[in-house]
Write a protein that holds these residues in place. Structure first.
Motif: not given
Length: 405
Positions: A221-222, A225, A366, A383, A386, A388, A401, A403
């Motif tokens: 997820g990160l 991002s 982000n 975004s 994800h 961050a 992170p 979603r």
């Protein structure tokens, strides 16, 4: 006085056991010294011995017994709790020494042998294979060798041999839910142990390089991002004020991809590699920032030996995230040592699933600082998949992170 029939009187068959004591009193036994056992091995013929720090740390006296039953009183030259290494010295000459190997040449699946004194049974040998390499436990600085060699109390500090009879590790600890061996044992690589041991012999203590950052793993997820092609490296969640990294331009949100050209596959590798370098060493970092790599040079420092609450107030919902936030007041910013930031007052949906809690402070999204709900909402809209969020919780900062969409 007590009658002749009194079971605890002077004529009682129990009287000899209580003679000289106060009536119905019990004499406490004299305190006995606490003794511990461990193992070790001689690395120099003049009596330099290596063992675990936890075997001798805090001991008022250390006695060394050799395999031929000779006994010596040992001097503790130095102890390093961070690596769990200790160096002892006994008065001797022409003592038998072990042959040292290279732990970095070990392969997973290779047979290894441990020698020690489990439960006091001296000179016991147990065998197994190398299960994994480079295990870091609890955010430490040692890349442990994981084996399935049976290790028990008394094995600590003993040598781990390869099949060529060379010491490749020091048996240090086990993972257990029962207190006994369960098939997962950890040994300190001899390369790491000797590096620390040489410092202990020279100065009596060990020094390590320091970068001055807090890091966390890069999840999928990160990675999404930050626009990383894959989840690798070490994500910088905060930078020590005035530290080596800050002076070199490292920023929160940077992902450290390489150290001196060596790829950082997992975040746990970075502290181990930095700690192995001497303070004052200049290192080259490749970091990922704003969807592109860049190079930074950092001069390492020396590693020292050594909450936000919700308040009532107006807030705004950030719909896709499931966050109700409001700007921090000047006093809250001062107390939390932050500039800007949004206080989380309610959490639902994706943000709750990601682990964000009421009372957390959203510092950035982000990589961009946020000071209003509108800025956060705008970052969410831009975004893909994800976002961050840099969260401050108490004294700790972490990237989370979330979603979206």
């Amino acid at each position: 006085g007590p009658s002749e029939n009194d079971p605890f009187g002077p004529n009682s068959p129990f009287a000899p056991f209580f003679r000289g004591m106060p009536p119905f009193g019990f004499q406490m036994p004299a305190p006995q010294p606490i003794r511990g056992e461990g193992s070790g091995f001689i690395i120099r013929p003049d009596g330099v011995i290596m063992t675990n720090a936890h075997v001798v740390n805090g001991a008022s006296e250390v006695t060394v017994r050799l395999t031929d039953r000779r006994e010596y009183t040992a001097k503790v030259v130095g102890v390093d709790p961070k690596s769990d290494i200790a160096i002892l010295k006994i008065s001797g000459k022409d003592l038998p020494t072990v042959r040292l190997g290279e732990s970095r040449s070990l392969r997973v699946g290779e047979w290894v042998l441990a020698i020690g004194a489990p439960f006091g049974f001296e000179n016991s040998a147990t065998a197994g294979i190398v299960s994994a390499k480079g295990r870091t436990l609890g955010g430490g600085y040692v890349p442990f060798i994981q084996t399935d060699v049976p290790i028990n109390p008394g094995n600590s500090g003993g040598p781990l041999f390869n099949m060529r009879g060379e010491v490749v590790g020091i048996n240090s600890q086990i993972y257990s839910r029962s207190g006994g061996y369960m098939g997962v044992s950890f040994s300190i690589p001899i390369d790491v142990a000797m590096q620390v041991g040489e410092q202990l012999q020279t100065t009596g203590h060990a020094t390590r390089g320091k970068l001055g950052v807090l890091i966390q793993p890069v999840t999928q997820g990160l990675a999404d991002s930050f626009g990383l092609p894959q989840p690798a490296g070490a994500l910088v969640s905060s930078v020590e004020k005035g530290g080596p990294a800050e002076k070199a331009g490292v920023e929160p949100g940077d992902v450290i991809l390489k150290l001196n050209g060596h790829t950082i596959e997992d975040s746990s590798e970075l502290p181990v590699q930095i700690a192995s370098l001497a303070p004052g060493t200049a290192v080259n970092l490749e970091v990922w920032r704003t969807h592109a790599p860049r190079e930074l040079s950092v001069k390492l420092g020396t590693m020292e030996e050594k909450g936000t609450t919700a308040r009532n107030g107006s807030h705004k919902e950030s719909g896709k995230l499931g966050l109700a936030v409001r700007p921090l007041t000047p006093d809250e910013q001062k107390n939390g040592n932050v500039k800007g930031g949004l206080l989380v007052e309610r959490v639902t949906g994706p943000a709750a699933e990601a682990g964000i809690q009421p009372g957390d402070v959203v510092i950035a999204a982000n990589g961009s600082n946020v000071t209003s709900a509108e800025q956060l909402k705008s970052a969410v809209e831009k975004s893909k998949g994800h976002i961050a969020l840099l969260i401050q919780r108490g004294e700790t900062r972490i990237f989370v992170p979330v979603r979206v969409g």
